[in-house]
Design a protein around this motif. Structure first.
Motif, PDB file in Angstrom:
ATOM      1  N   ALA A   1      16.214 -22.611  -5.570  1.00  0.00           N
ATOM      2  CA  ALA A   1      15.052 -23.485  -5.445  1.00  0.00           C
ATOM      3  C   ALA A   1      14.183 -23.079  -4.261  1.00  0.00           C
ATOM      4  CB  ALA A   1      15.504 -24.937  -5.307  1.00  0.00           C
ATOM      5  N   GLY A   2      12.930 -22.717  -4.557  1.00  0.00           N
ATOM      6  CA  GLY A   2      11.980 -22.338  -3.528  1.00  0.00           C
ATOM      7  C   GLY A   2      12.008 -20.881  -3.133  1.00  0.00           C
ATOM      8  N   VAL A   3      12.883 -20.067  -3.734  1.00  0.00           N
ATOM      9  CA  VAL A   3      12.996 -18.656  -3.363  1.00  0.00           C
ATOM     10  C   VAL A   3      11.882 -17.865  -4.045  1.00  0.00           C
ATOM     11  CG1 VAL A   3      14.436 -16.592  -3.530  1.00  0.00           C
ATOM     12  CG2 VAL A   3      15.477 -18.805  -2.989  1.00  0.00           C
ATOM     13  N   PRO A   4      11.058 -17.135  -3.285  1.00  0.00           N
ATOM     14  CA  PRO A   4       9.973 -16.356  -3.885  1.00  0.00           C
ATOM     15  C   PRO A   4      10.503 -15.122  -4.597  1.00  0.00           C
ATOM     16  CG  PRO A   4      10.019 -16.038  -1.504  1.00  0.00           C
ATOM     17  CD  PRO A   4      11.050 -17.078  -1.819  1.00  0.00           C
ATOM     18  N   THR A   5       9.875 -14.779  -5.702  1.00  0.00           N
ATOM     19  CA  THR A   5      10.359 -13.670  -6.516  1.00  0.00           C
ATOM     20  C   THR A   5       9.231 -13.118  -7.366  1.00  0.00           C
ATOM     21  OG1 THR A   5      12.164 -13.014  -7.998  1.00  0.00           O
ATOM     22  CG2 THR A   5      11.055 -15.070  -8.507  1.00  0.00           C
ATOM     23  N   PHE A   6       9.547 -12.107  -8.165  1.00  0.00           N
ATOM     24  CA  PHE A   6       8.619 -11.497  -9.114  1.00  0.00           C
ATOM     25  C   PHE A   6       9.307 -11.330 -10.462  1.00  0.00           C
ATOM     26  CE2 PHE A   6       6.436 -10.514  -5.264  1.00  0.00           C
ATOM     27  CZ  PHE A   6       5.110 -10.261  -5.601  1.00  0.00           C
ATOM     28  N   VAL A   7       8.507 -11.341 -11.520  1.00  0.00           N
ATOM     29  CA  VAL A   7       8.960 -11.069 -12.880  1.00  0.00           C
ATOM     30  C   VAL A   7       8.491  -9.668 -13.258  1.00  0.00           C
ATOM     31  CG1 VAL A   7       8.678 -11.746 -15.313  1.00  0.00           C
ATOM     32  CG2 VAL A   7       8.985 -13.502 -13.551  1.00  0.00           C
TER      33      VAL A   7
ATOM     34  N   ALA B   1       0.822  -1.219   0.000  1.00  0.00           N
ATOM     35  CA  ALA B   1       0.000   0.000   0.000  1.00  0.00           C
ATOM     36  C   ALA B   1       0.850   1.259   0.000  1.00  0.00           C
ATOM     37  CB  ALA B   1      -0.937   0.001   1.210  1.00  0.00           C
ATOM     38  N   ARG B   2       2.060   1.173   0.539  1.00  0.00           N
ATOM     39  CA  ARG B   2       2.925   2.347   0.600  1.00  0.00           C
ATOM     40  C   ARG B   2       3.968   2.392  -0.505  1.00  0.00           C
ATOM     41  NH1 ARG B   2       5.134   3.348   6.459  1.00  0.00           N
ATOM     42  NH2 ARG B   2       5.645   5.337   5.474  1.00  0.00           N
ATOM     43  N   LEU B   3       4.220   1.259  -1.143  1.00  0.00           N
ATOM     44  CA  LEU B   3       5.234   1.228  -2.200  1.00  0.00           C
ATOM     45  C   LEU B   3       4.636   1.202  -3.601  1.00  0.00           C
ATOM     46  CD1 LEU B   3       7.888  -1.266  -0.760  1.00  0.00           C
ATOM     47  CD2 LEU B   3       7.828   1.228  -0.589  1.00  0.00           C
ATOM     48  N   GLY B   4       3.526   0.516  -3.800  1.00  0.00           N
ATOM     49  CA  GLY B   4       2.913   0.433  -5.128  1.00  0.00           C
ATOM     50  C   GLY B   4       3.793  -0.273  -6.141  1.00  0.00           C
ATOM     51  N   ALA B   5       4.395  -1.388  -5.762  1.00  0.00           N
ATOM     52  CA  ALA B   5       5.400  -2.041  -6.604  1.00  0.00           C
ATOM     53  C   ALA B   5       4.857  -3.176  -7.458  1.00  0.00           C
ATOM     54  CB  ALA B   5       6.526  -2.588  -5.719  1.00  0.00           C
ATOM     55  N   VAL B   6       3.680  -3.701  -7.123  1.00  0.00           N
ATOM     56  CA  VAL B   6       3.169  -4.916  -7.760  1.00  0.00           C
ATOM     57  C   VAL B   6       2.151  -4.576  -8.838  1.00  0.00           C
ATOM     58  CG1 VAL B   6       1.961  -7.102  -7.397  1.00  0.00           C
ATOM     59  CG2 VAL B   6       3.581  -6.267  -5.674  1.00  0.00           C
ATOM     60  N   GLN B   7       2.300  -5.212 -10.001  1.00  0.00           N
ATOM     61  CA  GLN B   7       1.331  -5.062 -11.083  1.00  0.00           C
ATOM     62  C   GLN B   7       0.227  -6.115 -10.992  1.00  0.00           C
ATOM     63  OE1 GLN B   7       1.030  -2.690 -13.350  1.00  0.00           O
ATOM     64  NE2 GLN B   7      -0.793  -3.684 -14.205  1.00  0.00           N
ATOM     65  N   THR B   8       0.614  -7.372 -10.801  1.00  0.00           N
ATOM     66  CA  THR B   8      -0.368  -8.453 -10.718  1.00  0.00           C
ATOM     67  C   THR B   8       0.235  -9.628  -9.972  1.00  0.00           C
ATOM     68  OG1 THR B   8      -1.917  -9.785 -12.028  1.00  0.00           O
ATOM     69  CG2 THR B   8       0.300  -9.566 -12.898  1.00  0.00           C
ATOM     70  N   TYR B   9      -0.656 -10.493  -9.465  1.00  0.00           N
ATOM     71  CA  TYR B   9      -0.228 -11.641  -8.665  1.00  0.00           C
ATOM     72  C   TYR B   9      -0.554 -12.955  -9.364  1.00  0.00           C
ATOM     73  CZ  TYR B   9       0.046  -8.338  -4.737  1.00  0.00           C
ATOM     74  OH  TYR B   9       0.354  -7.275  -3.909  1.00  0.00           O
TER      75      TYR B   9
ATOM     76  N   THR C   1      10.213 -19.395  -7.127  1.00  0.00           N
ATOM     77  CA  THR C   1       8.754 -19.408  -7.060  1.00  0.00           C
ATOM     78  C   THR C   1       8.259 -18.022  -7.432  1.00  0.00           C
ATOM     79  OG1 THR C   1       8.792 -21.008  -5.230  1.00  0.00           O
ATOM     80  CG2 THR C   1       6.738 -19.774  -5.577  1.00  0.00           C
ATOM     81  N   VAL C   2       7.570 -17.886  -8.552  1.00  0.00           N
ATOM     82  CA  VAL C   2       7.104 -16.569  -9.018  1.00  0.00           C
ATOM     83  C   VAL C   2       5.770 -16.244  -8.358  1.00  0.00           C
ATOM     84  CG1 VAL C   2       6.346 -15.240 -11.024  1.00  0.00           C
ATOM     85  CG2 VAL C   2       8.361 -16.717 -11.185  1.00  0.00           C
ATOM     86  N   LEU C   3       5.721 -15.100  -7.694  1.00  0.00           N
ATOM     87  CA  LEU C   3       4.512 -14.644  -6.998  1.00  0.00           C
ATOM     88  C   LEU C   3       3.678 -13.695  -7.838  1.00  0.00           C
ATOM     89  CD1 LEU C   3       5.954 -13.892  -3.435  1.00  0.00           C
ATOM     90  CD2 LEU C   3       5.106 -16.060  -4.351  1.00  0.00           C
ATOM     91  N   GLY C   4       4.275 -13.081  -8.859  1.00  0.00           N
ATOM     92  CA  GLY C   4       3.540 -12.121  -9.670  1.00  0.00           C
ATOM     93  C   GLY C   4       4.482 -11.288 -10.504  1.00  0.00           C
ATOM     94  N   LYS C   5       3.998 -10.110 -10.903  1.00  0.00           N
ATOM     95  CA  LYS C   5       4.772  -9.226 -11.781  1.00  0.00           C
ATOM     96  C   LYS C   5       4.877  -7.837 -11.175  1.00  0.00           C
ATOM     97  CE  LYS C   5       4.619 -10.136 -16.215  1.00  0.00           C
ATOM     98  NZ  LYS C   5       4.160 -10.232 -17.623  1.00  0.00           N
ATOM     99  N   THR C   6       6.005  -7.186 -11.439  1.00  0.00           N
ATOM    100  CA  THR C   6       6.271  -5.868 -10.861  1.00  0.00           C
ATOM    101  C   THR C   6       6.049  -4.750 -11.879  1.00  0.00           C
ATOM    102  OG1 THR C   6       8.624  -6.077 -11.409  1.00  0.00           O
ATOM    103  CG2 THR C   6       7.929  -6.728  -9.186  1.00  0.00           C
ATOM    104  N   ARG C   7       5.787  -3.577 -11.362  1.00  0.00           N
ATOM    105  CA  ARG C   7       5.482  -2.414 -12.191  1.00  0.00           C
ATOM    106  C   ARG C   7       6.751  -1.786 -12.769  1.00  0.00           C
ATOM    107  NH1 ARG C   7       2.355   1.708  -8.854  1.00  0.00           N
ATOM    108  NH2 ARG C   7       1.414   2.448 -10.798  1.00  0.00           N
TER     109      ARG C   7
ATOM    110  N   ALA D   1      12.053  -1.947  -5.453  1.00  0.00           N
ATOM    111  CA  ALA D   1      11.359  -1.552  -4.230  1.00  0.00           C
ATOM    112  C   ALA D   1      11.035  -2.773  -3.365  1.00  0.00           C
ATOM    113  CB  ALA D   1      10.086  -0.784  -4.579  1.00  0.00           C
ATOM    114  N   LEU D   2      10.564  -3.855  -3.981  1.00  0.00           N
ATOM    115  CA  LEU D   2      10.216  -5.052  -3.213  1.00  0.00           C
ATOM    116  C   LEU D   2      11.441  -5.690  -2.581  1.00  0.00           C
ATOM    117  CD1 LEU D   2       7.557  -6.812  -5.473  1.00  0.00           C
ATOM    118  CD2 LEU D   2       7.163  -5.500  -3.386  1.00  0.00           C
TER     119      LEU D   2
END
Length: 475
Positions: free
Chosen positions: A80-86, A57-65, A125-131, A168-169
């Motif tokens: 292996a198993g590390v969470p991340t974003f594309v 809510a304060r960073l606004g870094a995520v585009q979609t999950y 492990t991909v959690l979503g996409k970044t802005r 930011a994330l």
């Protein structure tokens, strides 16, 4: 989970570090904990999702999950198993690829991009996409009709661009690593703004972006942003394991500094005449002193870049905006170039006024390789600022700023990074030991000859060991 401070627009530190499955691990450390059975990949993913929720809510870094994130099949991968974003300019099966643009409505990707497959081979492990800013053109992640991505070290400031959401994330501790790519500084700039490590590999080291391969100059390289040098080194080794860079000397896994003493050239001001601000110059001077204390030979250097380089790069940048405007319906049937933002429109219009210069522009940019190589004679690496001045406040580089003022501000800020994209040489941004008066990070940059990623990582490891990077959770 988050540091104190004012609301989203008012400043303050934001981080998500806490006593959960992620702890204070970097990517390599978390993957090791998962292999030892101390935590599971599922627990790490759940903890990362909670951390993202705590700061988003304060960073606004995520585009979609991703609806149901699952570890990649590469169970033996270094991450292996590390969470991340594309980053949201790269296809991930089932998710839309919006390129940060309001000019079209993207559909779900039908397949993974080649780089996505290479990234997944590391086991993430991909959690979503970044802005990102529209089509990655801006050095800040800001928009005309939406909230910006904010810097977790101070939310009143830019997180950089174009990989601002990823940076930011990672800086806030939501995930240990995240995908980034770089066509003019877009890995190194947000790394510098957010106190991270950002390695732009040699052209061809990582699988190429399909769109870039069709252009006269392939400027874009993919990699990650991270909080540690070893994560940058581990990513490069994993990428090389998936597919060695054709015609490039192998790097392998760099695990720390070497005993080699290097000859390093340094510059504080851009070869095209942009003078760095006092805080940035002080960071370079301090780094020179540190390098000399570590036994390296450090001397001033002049990079013999054609005086037309900045204008030529700007013209090429404009050509990219023009081509997107012409071919945009391949991204979405409703694409309307009139809805592109002020920076994209300004670049396109400037290109159209001078489009006849394109062949000469491309020829001169390609010749930069010879002049740049000559500057390295007798040197192993070159040290420079990442940016000509410290991180600006949100709004300074907004696409709502009138184009003539905006482009003048951008060129006074992004004065060092594009050369390595044009030439195809590797370059790494690492946090300097100093900070701004307000506590924001200042990045420094090392560049090398093609294939010199090993030397870049070794000197970055040495600086990290000599003076560990500042940590946001300690503020």
């Amino acid at each position: 989970m988050s540091g104190g401070g004012a609301g989203a627009g008012g400043g303050g530190v934001v981080h998500a570090f806490t006593d959960d499955a992620l702890g204070e691990h970097d990517g390599v450390g978390l993957a090791a904990a998962i292999r030892r059975g101390e935590v599971s990949a599922a627990e790490a993913a759940r903890a990362a999702v909670e951390r993202v929720r705590a700061v988003e809510a304060r960073l606004g870094a995520v585009q979609t999950y991703v609806d149901a994130p699952a570890p990649a099949a590469a169970s033996d991968g270094v991450f292996a198993g590390v969470p991340t974003f594309v980053k949201d300019n790269t296809d991930y099966l089932g998710l839309p690829t919006g390129h940060g643009s309001a000019a079209f409505r993207p559909g779900a990707a039908r397949r993974h991009a080649p780089f996505t497959r290479q990234f997944l081979s590391s086991g993430v492990t991909v959690l979503g996409k970044t802005r990102l800013p529209e089509f990655g053109f801006s050095p800040t992640t800001e928009y005309e009709g939406a909230e910006p991505v904010r810097n977790p070290w101070h939310t009143g400031y830019s997180a950089g661009g174009s990989s601002g959401g990823s940076a930011a994330l990672v800086a806030a501790g939501a995930v240990p690593i995240a995908h980034a790519n770089d066509g003019g500084g877009s890995i190194r700039i947000p790394a510098a703004c957010c106190g991270l490590v950002g390695l732009k590999p040699t052209r061809g080291r990582v699988v190429a972006n399909a769109q870039s391969r069709q252009l006269p100059l392939d400027l874009v390289c993919d990699a990650i942003v991270s909080r540690s040098v070893r994560d940058a080194a581990a990513f490069l080794a994993a990428a090389e394991r998936y597919r060695p860079g054709p015609g490039l000397p192998p790097v392998g896994l760099v695990e720390g500094p070497s005993g080699q003493r290097l000859r390093i050239g340094f510059l504080q001001d851009s070869p095209n005449g942009v003078r760095s601000d006092p805080a940035t110059r002080a960071a370079i001077a301090q780094t020179v002193t540190t390098l000399e204390g570590l036994g390296h030979s450090v001397e001033p250097v002049d990079l013999a870049i054609d005086p037309s380089f900045t204008d030529d790069f700007l013209a090429y940048w404009g050509m990219l905006s023009f081509l997107i405007g012409v071919t945009g319906r391949t991204l979405g049937a409703d694409f309307d170039r009139r809805r592109m933002d002020g920076l994209s429109r300004g670049l396109r219009e400037e290109y159209l006024r001078n489009w006849r210069r394109t062949p000469a522009v491309v020829r001169r940019l390609k010749r930069t390789r010879e002049a740049y190589a000559a500057s390295f004679r007798g040197l192993d690496l070159v040290l420079s600022p990442v940016l000509a001045h410290t991180t600006p406040p949100v709004g300074h580089l907004s696409p709502t700023v009138p184009y003539p003022t905006l482009i003048e501000r951008i060129l006074a800020y992004v004065a060092f990074t594009p050369v390595d994209n044009v030439v195809g040489t590797p370059s790494i941004s690492v946090p300097s030991a100093s900070a701004t008066e307000g506590g924001l990070p200042i990045g420094i940059m090392f560049s090398g000859r093609p294939g010199a990623e090993g030397k870049l990582l070794e000197v970055a490891f040495q600086l990290e060991a000599d003076r560990p990077f500042r940590r946001i959770q300690d503020l």
